[in-house]
Write a protein that holds these residues in place. Structure first.
Motif, short mmCIF file in Angstrom:
data_model
loop_
_atom_site.label_atom_id
_atom_site.label_comp_id
_atom_site.label_asym_id
_atom_site.label_seq_id
_atom_site.Cartn_x
_atom_site.Cartn_y
_atom_site.Cartn_z
N GLY A 34 0.82 -1.21 0.00
CA GLY A 34 0.00 0.00 0.00
C GLY A 34 0.85 1.25 0.00
O GLY A 34 1.95 1.27 0.55
N ASN A 35 0.33 2.30 -0.61
CA ASN A 35 1.07 3.55 -0.72
C ASN A 35 0.11 4.72 -0.54
O ASN A 35 -0.95 4.77 -1.14
N LEU A 36 0.48 5.67 0.32
CA LEU A 36 -0.33 6.86 0.57
C LEU A 36 0.47 8.08 0.13
O LEU A 36 1.61 8.27 0.55
N TYR A 37 -0.15 8.91 -0.72
CA TYR A 37 0.54 10.07 -1.28
C TYR A 37 -0.31 11.31 -1.05
O TYR A 37 -1.50 11.33 -1.37
N MET A 38 0.27 12.35 -0.45
CA MET A 38 -0.43 13.60 -0.17
C MET A 38 0.45 14.77 -0.57
O MET A 38 1.67 14.70 -0.49
N LYS A 39 -0.18 15.87 -0.98
CA LYS A 39 0.57 17.06 -1.36
C LYS A 39 -0.31 18.29 -1.22
O LYS A 39 -1.53 18.18 -1.05
N ASN A 40 0.32 19.46 -1.28
CA ASN A 40 -0.48 20.68 -1.36
C ASN A 40 -0.71 21.03 -2.82
O ASN A 40 -0.13 20.43 -3.72
N GLY A 41 -1.57 22.01 -3.07
CA GLY A 41 -1.99 22.29 -4.44
C GLY A 41 -0.89 22.73 -5.36
O GLY A 41 -0.95 22.49 -6.56
N THR A 42 0.16 23.34 -4.82
CA THR A 42 1.27 23.81 -5.67
C THR A 42 2.38 22.78 -5.78
O THR A 42 3.40 23.06 -6.40
N GLU A 43 2.21 21.62 -5.17
CA GLU A 43 3.19 20.53 -5.18
C GLU A 43 4.52 20.94 -4.54
O GLU A 43 5.56 20.35 -4.81
N GLU A 44 4.50 21.96 -3.67
CA GLU A 44 5.71 22.38 -2.98
C GLU A 44 5.95 21.56 -1.73
O GLU A 44 7.04 21.56 -1.17
N VAL A 56 4.02 14.30 0.86
CA VAL A 56 4.23 13.26 1.86
C VAL A 56 3.93 11.92 1.21
O VAL A 56 2.90 11.76 0.56
N VAL A 57 4.84 10.96 1.37
CA VAL A 57 4.64 9.60 0.87
C VAL A 57 4.83 8.64 2.02
O VAL A 57 5.85 8.68 2.72
N TYR A 80 8.24 9.61 3.81
CA TYR A 80 9.02 10.65 3.15
C TYR A 80 8.25 11.96 3.12
O TYR A 80 7.09 11.98 2.72
N ILE A 81 8.89 13.05 3.55
CA ILE A 81 8.31 14.40 3.49
C ILE A 81 9.26 15.27 2.67
O ILE A 81 10.46 15.32 2.97
N ASN A 82 8.73 15.95 1.67
CA ASN A 82 9.56 16.83 0.84
C ASN A 82 8.94 18.22 0.82
O ASN A 82 7.80 18.40 0.43
N ILE A 120 12.28 8.48 6.54
CA ILE A 120 12.31 7.50 7.63
C ILE A 120 12.02 6.13 7.05
O ILE A 120 11.06 5.96 6.29
N ASN A 121 12.86 5.15 7.40
CA ASN A 121 12.52 3.77 7.11
C ASN A 121 12.76 2.93 8.36
O ASN A 121 12.98 3.48 9.45
N SER A 122 12.76 1.63 8.23
CA SER A 122 12.80 0.77 9.41
C SER A 122 14.12 0.86 10.17
O SER A 122 14.18 0.51 11.35
N SER A 123 15.20 1.35 9.54
CA SER A 123 16.49 1.36 10.22
C SER A 123 17.21 2.70 10.19
O SER A 123 18.36 2.80 10.59
N SER A 124 16.52 3.76 9.70
CA SER A 124 17.21 5.05 9.64
C SER A 124 16.22 6.20 9.66
O SER A 124 15.04 6.04 9.35
#
Length: 521
Positions: A302-312, A315-316, A323-325, A335-339
């Motif tokens: 499963g994969n969850l993807y979110m963003k704001n309207g300007t793609e700036e 979050v994945v 992952y937050i960009n 963040i993953n299971s070991s880092s």
């Protein structure tokens, strides 16, 4: 009215409407390239999918023409809305014009009296049936297009059902229409206006004419080289501002402000399911939320993807990582299971917390902190916190400290308790502490004090060692000077004692001499 589709024709409608036995007089003028047309043209008319009529070889004299609409296929009152208006589609020699609004004034009622039901079988392939009150109930005929058609009327003489082949420019398909008391319509037939006359089923309400509130249709989709037919259902509200669409590939709902919620399968990605939420088209890319199944390294997840309207900001989240960009401010977090990593987009990782394998095969945590200038601090169970980089090769502008003892004498060592309850977020110890006061240190050594954005001060305790070293050295120099002075004084005192003894001896000798002199006299 200038129409881009007319390809050089200027079609000026000077329309005159008059009710004549369920017909509407339609007059106008055609000007082509600035000149009034003379000759003949083919006209095609339609009101939605419920009525159509074709007039071939219409004479045009000095640009003017006249056509009786409904002459071949009668126009009825229920074709028009509550204002007696309808949108008329017109094409001239196959060139479509813009929709035109026509109006049907109410006709004066004509009373007919019959003594018995009437069955009329005319010579023009038409069969009509009337009730005792003279109202028509059935109309079965062959129309001008050589199509058979059947009309059924209710007890008030209003047509409520129509069965006939329906055609557009030579293409035909069967059409069944059912009408309600207030203009509601149920229709099923074939989409002859498309390349493939696929079937459809429409339900219209009363508020919006010629707009299906429920539409079930068959569509064709070119999937690679294989055309696929599939069913589609549309559902609208009466203001045509909210609608839902169901088809073989998914479900979509659009709200009144343009927001879309959808569930579909991704034919570009193993037909995995996907749920997505789209914002209004205020933004160019409006898909703000996606929940889906993806394949990552041959593993489905499963994969969850979110963003704001300007793609700036994006979050994945999935079982592999988080992952937050933030491209707007230039930061990213992974963040993953070991880092755990925090970075800057144009630099790299500024902070890392990793699980690392040791030389002996065991694992341990490691924290790495970096600066954009290239500084790095690495902390793990091998780290010696007493070590601070101090190689002379790291340093420049080296200056010795002066008057350290005098300055240290201005500082006060104190014992104290932290105000734990007043500053709960600081996690202060409740035990008694020993240290210095930052404000006192700042007056003497401002380099040892750091102030935060709230004005609170901290002291570099480790750096005070250098000050204390110089203070001790200065104190030691003073002690050595005093010891040297003391030795000098001691030597001088010893000499004084020796001189005193010698003086006493001289005094005794002088007394003896004086006595001898006295005795000789």
């Amino acid at each position: 009215m200038l129409n881009n589709k007319l390809l050089g024709f200027l079609f000026i409608c000077l329309m005159v409407f008059e009710v004549k036995a369920q017909t509407v007089e339609y007059s106008g003028q055609i000007i082509e390239k600035g000149k009034k047309v003379n000759g003949q043209r083919d006209f095609y008319f339609a009101i939605g999918s419920i009525w159509s009529e074709e007039h071939k070889d219409v004479n045009i004299d000095d640009g003017k023409f006249h056509i009786n609409l409904g002459e071949e296929n009668p126009l009825y009152e229920h074709f028009f809305d509550a204002n007696n208006e309808a949108k008329l589609y017109v094409s001239v020699n196959g060139i479509a014009l813009e929709l035109i609004t026509i109006k049907l004034p109410k006709a004066k009622s004509i009373k007919k009296t019959y003594k018995r039901p009437l069955l009329a079988n005319s010579t023009d392939n038409r069969l009509q049936m009337f009730s005792e009150d003279g109202l028509q109930k059935v109309d079965l005929k062959v129309n001008a297009n050589n199509h058979g058609q059947l009309y059924l009327y209710d007890s008030l003489g209003k047509r409520k059902a129509w069965l006939a082949p329906f055609g557009v420019e030579g293409k035909t398909g069967g059409l069944l229409s059912l009408y309600g008391d207030h203009g509601g319509w149920v229709g099923t037939g074939f989409k002859v206006w498309e390349e493939k006359s696929l079937p459809f089923f429409h339900l219209e309400g009363y508020k919006m004419k010629n707009t299906p509130l429920v539409a079930m249709e068959t569509y064709e989709y070119q999937e690679e080289s294989n055309p696929v037919e599939f069913g589609v259902g549309h559902f609208l509200n009466s203001d045509n501002i909210q609608n839902s669409r169901i088809e073989a590939y998914g479900f979509w709902h659009t709200s009144k402000n343009g927001t879309v919620a959808g569930i579909n399968t991704k034919d570009w990605d193993n037909n995995f399911p996907q749920i997505h939420l789209n914002a209004t088209d205020y933004f160019d890319n409006s898909q703000l939320f996606t929940a889906e199944i993806i394949t990552h390294k041959d593993v489905e997840m499963g994969n969850l993807y979110m963003k704001n309207g300007t793609e700036e900001k994006t979050v994945v989240i999935n079982p592999q990582n988080f992952y937050i960009n933030d491209t707007e401010n230039g930061y990213n977090t992974f963040i993953n299971s070991s880092s755990f990593k925090v970075g800057k987009n144009d630099y790299g990782k500024l902070g890392e917390l990793n699980i690392v394998k040791g030389n002996n095969g065991g694992e341990f945590a490691q924290l790495i902190l970096r600066s954009e200038s290239g500084g790095e601090l690495k902390l793990d169970h091998y780290s010696d916190f007493s070590l601070i980089d101090s190689d002379i090769r790291y340093k420049r502008d080296i200056q010795p400290l002066s008057s350290s003892l005098e300055k240290v004498m201005q500082l006060n060592g104190v014992s104290y308790h932290y105000r734990v309850n007043d500053f709960p977020k600081k996690s202060f110890s409740s035990e008694r502490q020993i240290g210095v006061i930052a404000q006192e240190v700042e007056k003497v050594y401002p380099e040892l004090v750091v102030e935060d954005n709230k004005g609170m001060k901290s002291v570099h305790y480790a750096q005070t060692v250098a000050v204390l070293i110089e203070a001790i050295k200065e104190l030691n120099q003073k002690v050595e000077a005093l010891e040297e002075q003391n030795e000098t004084l001691k030597a001088e005192l010893q000499q004084s004692m020796e001189n005193k003894e010698e003086l006493e001896t001289l005094k005794l000798q002088l007394q003896v001499i004086q006595k001898l002199i006295t005795d000789t006299k």
